[in-house]
Design a protein around this motif. Structure first.
Motif: not given
Length: 101
Positions: A73-83, A86-101
């Motif tokens: 159960a703890t491993h499943r929670k860890l995988i969900n939190l990791q996902k 990762d989604e938040q980091m990719s969204n943050l990188q995309q917003t940073n790229l759009t602000k730079i351009n």
């Protein structure tokens, strides 16, 4: 290797208990809650040792299964939190790229 050593140790303990038990041919009176019984000391030792061994394995198995379920159960929670991370980091990188351009 650890498993093999533990199996050998268990076999040695059983062999020692049989050797000690076979030397005790004395008849003893055993009182338990429901009744009273007379049996050889070697038989009583074998019964008590065997039942203790079985109860020990049952309790160990129970706690091991409980631990494994909790770990899954703890491993499943860890995988969900990791996902999510990762989604938040990719969204943050995309917003940073759009602000730079």
């Amino acid at each position: 290797m650890k498993f093999i050593i533990s199996i050998i140790l268990i076999i040695v303990i059983f062999a020692l208990s049989i050797a000690i038990g076979s030397a005790n041919d004395q008849v003893v009176s055993f009182n338990y809650l429901i009744a009273k019984s007379e049996m050889r000391l070697s038989v009583l030792l074998a019964i008590v040792f065997g039942s203790g061994f079985i109860v020990g394995w049952i309790l160990t198995g129970y706690f091991l299964i409980k631990y494994k379920i909790k770990h899954m159960a703890t491993h499943r929670k860890l995988i969900n939190l990791q996902k999510k991370y990762d989604e938040q980091m990719s969204n943050l990188q995309q917003t940073n790229l759009t602000k730079i351009n």
